[in-house]
Design a protein around this motif. Structure first.
Motif, PDB file in Angstrom:
ATOM      1  N   VAL A   1      -1.735  -2.128   9.580  1.00 43.26           N
ATOM      2  CA  VAL A   1      -0.307  -2.232   9.420  1.00 43.26           C
ATOM      3  C   VAL A   1      -0.589  -0.645  10.780  1.00 43.26           C
ATOM      4  O   VAL A   1       0.591  -0.438  11.410  1.00 43.26           O
ATOM      5  CB  VAL A   1       0.329  -2.215   8.902  1.00 43.26           C
ATOM      6  CG1 VAL A   1       1.325  -1.541   8.884  1.00 43.26           C
ATOM      7  CG2 VAL A   1      -0.223  -3.299   8.053  1.00 43.26           C
TER       8      VAL A   1
ATOM      9  N   TYR B   1       2.079   2.065   0.277  1.00 40.82           N
ATOM     10  CA  TYR B   1       1.185   1.628  -0.999  1.00 40.82           C
ATOM     11  C   TYR B   1       0.255   1.929  -1.231  1.00 40.82           C
ATOM     12  O   TYR B   1       0.662   2.552  -1.832  1.00 40.82           O
ATOM     13  CB  TYR B   1       1.829  -0.592  -0.768  1.00 40.82           C
ATOM     14  CG  TYR B   1       1.081  -0.880  -2.102  1.00 40.82           C
ATOM     15  CD1 TYR B   1       1.346  -0.805  -3.414  1.00 40.82           C
ATOM     16  CD2 TYR B   1      -0.490  -1.007  -1.818  1.00 40.82           C
ATOM     17  CE1 TYR B   1       0.808  -1.277  -4.312  1.00 40.82           C
ATOM     18  CE2 TYR B   1      -1.194  -1.681  -3.093  1.00 40.82           C
ATOM     19  CZ  TYR B   1      -0.137  -1.865  -4.761  1.00 40.82           C
ATOM     20  OH  TYR B   1      -0.881  -2.381  -5.215  1.00 40.82           O
TER      21      TYR B   1
ATOM     22  N   LEU C   1      -6.057  -2.587   3.274  1.00 39.15           N
ATOM     23  CA  LEU C   1      -4.637  -2.611   3.705  1.00 39.15           C
ATOM     24  C   LEU C   1      -3.506  -0.840   4.262  1.00 39.15           C
ATOM     25  O   LEU C   1      -2.624  -1.697   5.233  1.00 39.15           O
ATOM     26  CB  LEU C   1      -3.706  -2.295   2.576  1.00 39.15           C
ATOM     27  CG  LEU C   1      -4.328  -3.049   1.382  1.00 39.15           C
ATOM     28  CD1 LEU C   1      -3.367  -2.397  -0.029  1.00 39.15           C
ATOM     29  CD2 LEU C   1      -3.440  -4.888   1.451  1.00 39.15           C
TER      30      LEU C   1
ATOM     31  N   ALA D   1       3.998  -1.074   3.145  1.00 37.54           N
ATOM     32  CA  ALA D   1       2.449  -2.009   3.797  1.00 37.54           C
ATOM     33  C   ALA D   1       1.778  -0.151   3.880  1.00 37.54           C
ATOM     34  O   ALA D   1       0.856  -0.262   3.634  1.00 37.54           O
ATOM     35  CB  ALA D   1       2.323  -2.992   5.021  1.00 37.54           C
TER      36      ALA D   1
ATOM     37  N   TRP E   1      -1.782  -8.242  -6.290  1.00 31.81           N
ATOM     38  CA  TRP E   1      -1.349  -9.032  -5.704  1.00 31.81           C
ATOM     39  C   TRP E   1      -0.182  -9.466  -7.129  1.00 31.81           C
ATOM     40  O   TRP E   1       0.704  -8.762  -6.989  1.00 31.81           O
ATOM     41  CB  TRP E   1      -2.293  -9.451  -5.671  1.00 31.81           C
ATOM     42  CG  TRP E   1      -1.027 -11.113  -4.897  1.00 31.81           C
ATOM     43  CD1 TRP E   1      -0.565 -12.086  -5.409  1.00 31.81           C
ATOM     44  CD2 TRP E   1      -0.031 -10.468  -4.008  1.00 31.81           C
ATOM     45  NE1 TRP E   1       0.949 -12.706  -4.877  1.00 31.81           N
ATOM     46  CE2 TRP E   1       1.154 -11.690  -4.030  1.00 31.81           C
ATOM     47  CE3 TRP E   1       0.950  -9.595  -3.144  1.00 31.81           C
ATOM     48  CZ2 TRP E   1       2.814 -11.994  -3.006  1.00 31.81           C
ATOM     49  CZ3 TRP E   1       1.669  -9.157  -2.355  1.00 31.81           C
ATOM     50  CH2 TRP E   1       2.488 -10.716  -2.572  1.00 31.81           C
TER      51      TRP E   1
END
Lengths: 298, 278
Positions: free
Chosen positions: A28, B92, A24, B89, B181
């Motif tokens: 990014v 988290y 994740l 993003a 999710w």
């Protein structure tokens, strides 16, 4: 389940989570990291090449650092900082102590809190407009209040030492409330017991501040100084609107000088070299002060 | 000092402080309500003789600055949504998943260090990039730059908010068989929404106020933002004070209202979580 098996599943579960975290985070973060780093790399490339793309070594750095106007702008920035920072710190701290000691009504405190936030959230460019209306000749309200609007009126923005004071006063107007809010918040963290004990021992307001409250405020004072130094180095908007760096170059701070070099003189090589120097200097500054900042404390 | 004297003195100091800080803003608003004729009176007045909203009409309609206002809103909203998405993003995994201490502190430190880069140094190479990829005088260029430069604020605010949501709540959902999710969407996101909104408001206010990037990366009303237009009102040859003041007032009103909404979080955001509101 045997203990080993349980250990193994928890380990594999853990490593799966770690993998998820990286999956994740990295794409990014990698993208924005590159996007923020590319300019630095490009500035270096621009600085060591000429307009046809040939490598010219450190020539641009030599021109940038050999330019006496650079040192002039650094000097102006330093003067600005020396006027602005101590004033904001002392005024902000003084007002915070005053309100802390004398205003006890919660509603009044909340009102002051919200009002103090107003200057901070106003766009710098609008702050420039506000003070143009204060300092400008003919229409400026300051001269009107002082009672001179004729030919002998004070030209706040086009007289060298006054222009510096004028742009500095704007900074003080906008950022003293910021210092106030931080100091006031800091004062609320001083444990009531130690203040009470000191008062029982007959401590005056000053000794109470000097020996107890200052101790709690110290890290915040440091934080304010660090943030404000970073801000002073990027000062641009309100000065551009008020004096444009003038009269002459007497309020041309580092940011305005770089702007003129890059976008008025279009000296790409020299300005890129200077931009690299500034970015490296700020990174060094950041490394030096980062242990006083929140990130390192955790 | 007798008590009463001290009381009077402190009140006097506070009143003077309030006047000094409030008066320039008052004068801005008053000027924005004056008629053109009143501007040329010998002595500037402290109250508008015939209050009028003509300067606002002049700025927004005649001078066409409503288009710039729209640009500011589009650039601000897009950059805010992007910055929040990117920051989310990044924060988290930093706050909810196991991650190496080294990497974690590198990311946070890097974000904070961005706060210390003077924009003018960065905009010089950005100018070249934006021109060579054909984004000069285009809103997307501003949106990307704003996104990057508000990341420090967005990352640090979201990190603070996410850290305050107990891990157990999400874990309970996972134990009940929800996918990560699903747990994120139905458990974490609703709990984080206040924080997201607060961070969004503050980031938008900063985007709204930004001048230097917009000034350098745009050239025509097609992509110019409102602050650039306001600057134009100031530096024109003939200074039209009431229009200029109206422009300044419009520029101020929006962040002011937003910040009042998010007032509990403003200082936390500006100090990267050092100051916390109770």
């Amino acid at each position: 389940m045997t203990p080993t098996a349980r250990l193994r599943t928890s380990w594999s579960a853990r490593s799966r989570q770690e993998r998820l975290a990286l999956r994740l985070l990295l794409p990014v973060f990698g993208t924005v990291f590159v996007a923020a780093t590319v300019p630095f790399v490009l500035a270096v490339v621009q600085a060591v090449t000429n307009s046809t793309g040939q490598f010219i070594g450190l020539e641009n750095f030599g021109r940038a650092l050999g330019n006496p106007q650079l040192y002039e702008s650094i000097k102006q920035t330093a003067i600005y900082a020396v006027v602005v920072l101590p004033t904001e710190l002392l005024l902000g701290l003084g007002l915070a102590l005053l309100v802390h000691r004398t205003v006890h009504s919660a509603a009044l405190r909340a009102l002051i809190y919200v009002s103090a936030m107003i200057p901070i959230v106003i766009p710098q460019i609008a702050v420039g407009v506000v003070f143009r209306l204060v300092y400008a000749p003919d229409y400026g309200i300051l001269n009107a209040l002082l009672g001179d609007t004729g030919h002998n009126q004070i030209l706040w923005l086009s007289n060298a030492p006054l222009a510096m004071l004028a742009v500095a006063s704007v900074d003080i107007w906008q950022w003293t409330p910021f210092v106030y809010l931080i100091m006031f918040a800091g004062l609320q963290t001083v444990p009531f017991e130690s203040v009470e004990a000191a008062q029982l021992d007959g401590a005056t307001s000053w000794t109470q501040f000097r020996h107890i409250e200052l101790h709690y405020l110290q890290p915040l004072i440091l934080l304010v100084v660090v943030f404000r130094i970073a801000d002073v180095l990027r000062v641009f908007d309100h000065v551009y609107v008020l004096t444009g760096g003038g009269p002459g170059t007497t309020t041309e701070f580092l940011s305005l000088y770089l702007y003129r070099l890059a976008f008025r003189f279009s000296d790409l090589g020299q300005s890129a070299a200077l931009a690299v120097v500034v970015m490296v200097a700020m990174t060094l500054f950041y490394t030096l002060i980062s242990r006083f900042l929140p990130a390192e404390r955790r | 000092m007798p008590r009463i004297v001290r009381r009077i003195l402190t009140t006097a100091v506070l009143v003077v402080a309030v006047l000094v800080f409030a008066f320039p803003l008052y004068y801005l608003v008053v000027t924005s309500l004056k008629t053109k004729a009143e501007l040329y009176s010998a002595v500037p007045t402290l109250f508008p003789q015939n209050p009028t909203i003509a300067p606002y009409v002049s700025v927004l309609v005649t001078r066409g600055m409503s288009g710039l206002l729209l640009n500011s809103v589009i650039a601000g909203l897009s950059a805010t949504v992007l910055a929040l998405a990117v920051a989310f993003a990044i924060t988290y995994p930093l706050t909810r998943l196991p991650i190496g201490r080294g990497l974690r502190s590198f990311v946070l430190n890097w974000a904070l260090s961005l706060r210390f880069l003077p924009p003018i140094a960065v905009v010089i190479p950005y100018f070249t990039i934006v021109r060579s990829v054909g984004l000069y005088n285009q809103l997307p260029a501003l949106i990307l730059v704003y996104t990057i430069f508000n990341l420090p604020l967005a990352i640090w605010m979201l990190k603070g908010f996410l850290e305050e949501i107990p891990l157990e709540i999400e874990e309970a959902a996972l134990v009940d068989g929800a996918t990560r999710w699903r747990a994120f969407r139905t458990v974490l996101l609703p709990l984080a929404s206040t924080g997201l909104l607060a961070a969004g408001i503050i980031v938008f206010a900063f985007d709204w106020a930004e001048f230097l990037f917009a000034f350098i990366l745009t050239a025509t009303p097609q992509a110019m933002t409102f602050p650039v237009g306001v600057q134009g009102l100031v530096t024109q040859f003939e200074i039209i004070w009431n229009d200029m003041a109206a422009g300044g007032t419009i520029a101020i009103v929006i962040p002011l209202l937003l910040m009042l909404l998010a007032r509990r979080y403003v200082m936390t955001g500006l100090t990267f979580g050092v100051i916390r509101e109770k």
